[in-house]
Design an enzyme around this catalytic site. Structure first.
Site, mmCIF file in Angstrom:
data_model
loop_
_atom_site.group_PDB
_atom_site.id
_atom_site.type_symbol
_atom_site.label_atom_id
_atom_site.label_comp_id
_atom_site.label_asym_id
_atom_site.label_seq_id
_atom_site.Cartn_x
_atom_site.Cartn_y
_atom_site.Cartn_z
ATOM 1 N N GLU A 112 0.823 -1.222 0.000
ATOM 2 C CA GLU A 112 0.000 0.000 0.000
ATOM 3 C C GLU A 112 0.851 1.264 0.000
ATOM 4 O OE1 GLU A 112 -3.098 -0.297 2.984
ATOM 5 O OE2 GLU A 112 -4.323 -1.442 1.590
ATOM 6 N N GLU A 133 -6.399 -7.634 -1.646
ATOM 7 C CA GLU A 133 -6.963 -7.869 -0.308
ATOM 8 C C GLU A 133 -8.463 -7.644 -0.429
ATOM 9 O OE1 GLU A 133 -5.185 -5.338 2.636
ATOM 10 O OE2 GLU A 133 -3.149 -5.803 1.986
HETATM 11 C C1 GLA Z 1 -4.472 -2.757 4.464
HETATM 12 C C2 GLA Z 1 -3.113 -3.449 4.590
HETATM 13 C C3 GLA Z 1 -3.208 -4.770 5.274
HETATM 14 C C4 GLA Z 1 -4.129 -4.711 6.444
HETATM 15 C C5 GLA Z 1 -5.467 -4.270 5.958
HETATM 16 C C6 GLA Z 1 -6.548 -4.337 6.977
HETATM 17 O O1 GLA Z 1 -5.170 -3.008 3.346
HETATM 18 O O2 GLA Z 1 -2.482 -3.605 3.362
HETATM 19 O O3 GLA Z 1 -1.905 -5.141 5.673
HETATM 20 O O4 GLA Z 1 -3.601 -3.847 7.391
HETATM 21 O O5 GLA Z 1 -5.332 -2.946 5.526
HETATM 22 O O6 GLA Z 1 -6.329 -3.540 8.039
#
Ligand code: GLA
Ligand code: ZN
Length: 654
Positions: free
Chosen positions: A142, A297
């Protein structure tokens, strides 16, 4: 279609790996993502590497024919590195180093961080880039356009500005620094915005800093990607992104990556102002490369950790939201995460399996999704083709973040209003760059084209001249490329194509007033009112209140072979639906009539066959009658009537 999961071998006892891999294989999981936070396990001390456990984890899964998405671990440097090189930690706008020990606090421009990040990435690339078990790579986690103000970033920002503007005089002119005696007489006086309220800072400086920070993120990701490509040019490399207040330019970020990947957490409860359908975001993500994408995700359970917990996903949402992503162009959906962490800050951000390690309702639904996904191989070669485009500009997004205009005004909402309205008619919608090729679209919606981008403006003119239908809205043509107001009647550079100008505007914020369209239909409007004077355009709607009652609020202009609409105010959903209905009719875009509210329809095609996705994005059952019997690729038989439970998806071949 592939379903995968995010897994953290370093967080679980080794005895669990095998059992987890067995259950994954049995359930139909095809991919597992590993490694993005595991640097302290891979390099426990400077130059001491341990990749043995990763080898074992990879082979545990690949033995079951589960492909690996391998991540570089660079978002979380080990504490020894922070300790030895304290200046690799980001510095906030307040001039202080960010407290370490949480995550993602490295400065991606810091030379010592980059030295270590490249070294570990190289090591992983050499060891695994040619391993057939590796399906794809994720760089970091991210990534954001971090507004770091450390000395390295500060100096690079100065160089970046000089490189772009050539001289200090040019920078002074671009920033309008004669205001408040802000003129730089030496490069050392240029500094990133501080934590003083944005309202008191120079908007031109702020926008350039957003662009610089974004360029830093893009360069960092590309440099890391190159390291992997050097080992294997055919390796598939991506980065996973979410929406953050430090948004990097996604068009540039993914330009040289192989595909776009998004972290998708749709709302569990769909009510209140901000809980719109994620269909918009999914269309935007597909629009980044104008190609199918991955979800890296996906929502798996109640969210929470640094926030209070949300409700748990409603029956149907685990499966339905994954299929909604597919309906908008996702070919792979990876779930965050296989099992809920029982340690660490995120222990209440739920995975598919709960702390108890007993698979429950959500897991069963996930298993059902895996079974359904296997039946969908025919849509793997399909794509969405759209007649409608909505333009999304990073410059505008950043600039509205710097100066939010008026109470209630949100840039992405300006795009969402149109997206939701057109979506009611079951049409595909692309959300794309203002400089993308527009020729194939029957209608282009360009909300709040706030910052003048030469290529974008020319693109828009070219589109209308050649016969396109354009819709533009208030707050267009307001600023030049440096975020300074253009000294011409609004919408300045777009006046000619719009055929109208703004004689005065009224930022009414939360107040409400009315408009009436040419057919006498009445709607509510708020936030912003441009009072228009028509030059060549005709009125589509006029205001019904205040001192400008009777003045045009929405206009329509024939320009060369095309048509340009201007919506000078922000209206209620009924207006946008009625307006979108008219545009669809005028442009002859095929549409579906009388879709039940909440039902979202998209079509994926391979050029020969069209597959129509009907997604019930609501907590009520929905019934739909098809114009003729169509073959359901989920049920395997012909259907004329669809009955959809909440969050249910049906896919039929047209
Ligand atoms: C983000 C991060 C994950 C996790 C999720 C949920 O998308 O990339 O590592 O922390 O949030 O909290
Ligand atoms: Zn920095």
């Amino acid at each position: 279609m592939k379903i995968g999961v995010d897994y953290y071998p370093e967080q679980w006892d080794r005895s669990l790996w095998q059992a987890d891999a067995d259950l994954m294989a049995k359930t139909g999981v095809k991919l597992v993502r590993l490694g993005e936070f595991s640097w302290s396990r891979l390099e426990p001390s400077d130059g001491q590497f341990d990749l043995q456990w990763l080898d074992e984890a990879i082979s545990t899964f690949s033995r079951h024919a589960i492909g690996i998405v391998l991540c570089t671990p660079t978002s979380c440097p080990p504490l020894w590195m922070y300790e030895t090189y304290p200046d690799i930690v980001q510095v906030g706008a307040d001039g202080k180093r960010i407290p370490i020990g949480i995550r993602a606090h490295r400065c991606i421009n810091a030379p010592m961080f980059l030295y270590y990040a490249k070294r570990i990435t190289e090591l992983l690339a050499r060891r695994y880039a040619n391993n057939p078990a590796i399906a794809a790579w994720q760089i970091d986690n991210e990534i954001e356009a971090y507004p770091c103000t450390c000395d390295v970033c500060r100096n690079q920002f100065r160089d970046w500005l000089l490189d772009k503007h050539d001289t200090l005089e040019n920078i002074n002119a671009a920033f309008g620094n004669s205001v408040w005696s802000g003129e730089y007489s030496d490069i050392s006086q240029i500094n990133p915005p501080t934590d003083y309220p944005k309202a008191w800072q120079n908007p031109a400086l702020c926008l350039e800093f957003s662009r610089f920070s974004s360029d830093s993120a893009v360069k960092y990701i590309n440099d890391m990607s190159q390291i992997i490509k050097l080992e294997n040019p055919r390796a598939k490399v991506t980065a996973n992104i979410c929406f953050t207040k430090n948004q990097p330019d996604l068009y540039k970020l993914f330009d040289s990556l192989d595909f776009t990947a998004y972290d998708n957490y749709p709302p569990i409860i769909m009510s209140g102002d901000k809980k719109a359908s994620h269909a918009f975001v999914l269309d935007l993500i597909r629009g980044v490369k104008q190609k199918n994408f991955w979800i890296m995700e996906q929502l798996s359970g109640a969210t929470g950790g640094w926030t209070p917990m949300s409700p748990t996903p409603r029956p149907g949402q685990i499966k339905g939201y994954a299929m909604q992503a597919m309906a908008h162009g996702a070919d792979t959906v990876m779930f965050f995460r296989w099992r809920t962490a029982n340690k660490g800050a995120e222990m209440f951000w739920h995975g598919l399996i709960d702390h108890s390690n007993v698979p429950s309702r959500r897991f069963k639904e996930f298993a059902d999704l895996c079974q359904t996904a296997h039946k969908l191989s025919v849509i793997e070669t399909t794509e969405l083709v759209s007649d409608i485009a909505i333009l999304y500009s990073h410059d505008a997004h950043w600039a509205f973040g710097i100066q939010p205009q008026v109470e209630g005004f949100d840039y992405l909402d300006q795009l969402r209003y149109f997206h939701s309205a057109f979506a009611r008619y079951g049409v595909n919608i692309d959300v794309i760059s203002p400089t993308a090729d527009l020729t194939k679209y029957k209608a282009v919606i360009a909300p709040a084209m706030y910052i003048y981008e030469k290529n974008a403006a020319e693109n828009i003119y070219r589109y209308v001249i050649k016969g396109g239908t354009l819709v533009m809205t208030a707050r267009s043509g307001v600023k030049d490329q440096y975020n300074n107001c253009i000294m011409e009647p609004l919408p300045t550079v777009f006046r000619e194509v719009i055929g109208a100008e703004v004689t005065e505007y009224d930022p009414i914020g939360g107040h409400e007033q009315g408009i009436k369209d040419f057919a006498g239909n009445k709607f509510k409007c708020r936030q912003w009112c441009d009072i228009l004077e028509l030059t060549t355009a005709r009125a589509y709607a006029e205001y019904t209140d205040f001192f400008y009652s009777g003045s045009p609020a929405v206009s329509m202009n024939r320009y060369c072979s095309g048509v340009a609409y201007y919506v000078g105010t922000v209206c209620d959903a009924e207006f946008y639906e009625s307006f979108a209905g008219n545009i669809i009719k005028q442009t002859g875009i095929p549409r579906l009539k009388d879709l039940p509210r909440g039902v979202e329809v998209t079509t994926r095609t391979n050029g020969l066959d069209d597959y129509i996705f009907f997604f019930n994005n609501s907590d009520k059952e929905a019934d739909i009658e098809l114009p003729k019997a169509m073959f359901s690729i989920i049920k395997g038989n012909d259907m004329e009537k669809l009955h959809l439970d909440p969050f249910d998806m049906e896919i039929v071949r047209k």
